[in-house]
Design a protein around this motif. Sequence first.
Motif, mmCIF file in Angstrom:
data_model
loop_
_atom_site.group_PDB
_atom_site.id
_atom_site.type_symbol
_atom_site.label_atom_id
_atom_site.label_comp_id
_atom_site.label_asym_id
_atom_site.label_seq_id
_atom_site.Cartn_x
_atom_site.Cartn_y
_atom_site.Cartn_z
ATOM 1 N N PRO A 261 -35.912 -5.586 -34.306
ATOM 2 C CA PRO A 261 -36.363 -7.123 -34.894
ATOM 3 C C PRO A 261 -37.862 -7.149 -34.125
ATOM 4 C CG PRO A 261 -34.392 -6.555 -33.175
ATOM 5 C CD PRO A 261 -35.503 -5.517 -33.838
ATOM 6 N N LYS A 264 -42.725 -6.529 -36.945
ATOM 7 C CA LYS A 264 -41.916 -6.863 -38.819
ATOM 8 C C LYS A 264 -43.239 -6.033 -39.455
ATOM 9 C CE LYS A 264 -41.155 -10.711 -41.545
ATOM 10 N NZ LYS A 264 -41.077 -11.606 -41.942
ATOM 11 N N HIS A 266 -44.145 -5.575 -43.334
ATOM 12 C CA HIS A 266 -43.764 -6.333 -44.066
ATOM 13 C C HIS A 266 -44.988 -6.189 -45.260
ATOM 14 C CE1 HIS A 266 -43.334 -9.360 -47.742
ATOM 15 N NE2 HIS A 266 -44.712 -10.031 -47.677
ATOM 16 N N GLU A 279 -42.687 -9.972 -33.241
ATOM 17 C CA GLU A 279 -41.768 -11.290 -33.265
ATOM 18 C C GLU A 279 -41.059 -11.451 -31.695
ATOM 19 O OE1 GLU A 279 -40.685 -12.010 -35.411
ATOM 20 O OE2 GLU A 279 -42.845 -11.297 -36.896
#
Length: 316
Positions: A261, A264, A266, A279
């Motif tokens: 995590p 990211k 996307h 992040e």
Amino acid sequence: MARYVKISSLGPAPCVIEAGGSAEEAVERMIAHWKRMLGFVLPDKPDLIVMPEACDRPSKAHYPKEERLEYYRVRGNRIRDYFASVAAEHGCYIVYPTHMQAEDGSWRNTAQFIDRQGKLMGAYHKNHLVPAEYDANGILYGKDAPIFECDFGRVAAAICFDLNFDELRLQYVRAKPDLIVFPSMYHGALMQNYWAYSCRSHFVGAVAGLPSSVLNPLGETVAQSTNYYPYITATVNMDCAVLHIDENGRQFAAIKRKYGPKVKIHDPGLLGSVLISSEADDLSVRDIIAEYGLEPLDDYFNRSLAHRCAPGHMEP
């Protein structure tokens, strides 16, 4: 490292002030109008607040030009000073779009940038006016496109009709701002998305009486105001990069296995490009790009163009 920025955009219809009253009363009513509107977003503690084009001009349908000029004379910098006091009290940047008169008596359609201490950073003057702005109101065309250095990133501006002209957009393609602010009376529709993607920038539109939006560098809408509430607040991460899937895509699974995590990736679908962002507090997108030999989208496109033009690569 993750660079989260909270952005508020306000897009109410122009404030209605009936003709016939005093200019002093009109200025006081305008300040009260914006005090009320700011009350909807200040509780979110934004880093940046963007107002719509000519935000302190009373609705032209109710307030004739003759009275407006007297209103501007009485207003002077008082509304800017009000916004500056709000910026200083709440520790946020404010973009204040307005019609202002220069020392030589000429006029500009401008977006003034106020910093977190309430000090004026500078201004962008609308480069591409609707011709009537000059013909009917004597507003001069701007000629520069400054980049404003904020503590969260580099910010550029475009105002309303500007969005139709590639000359300005291509300046920002080269300058690579982190964010473009768009105070306007005109929405722009797909042009908003195109500017965000082509400039690889976040984009915030503050459009009077129409939906105001925050977009990511893929041109996707992150948040949008509604017919019920003409304001939004959204948080975006400026530590990001746009990558094409070609050649980079083979590394995505390995990146996720290692960082989970903290990174990211996307995919908006159909575009062939993704937005990769950090992040984490101890890892930047630049670190990831270097570690995995990733190629940013513009580098890939430039390499593709050079490859096309290499000797022997093009049909005679």
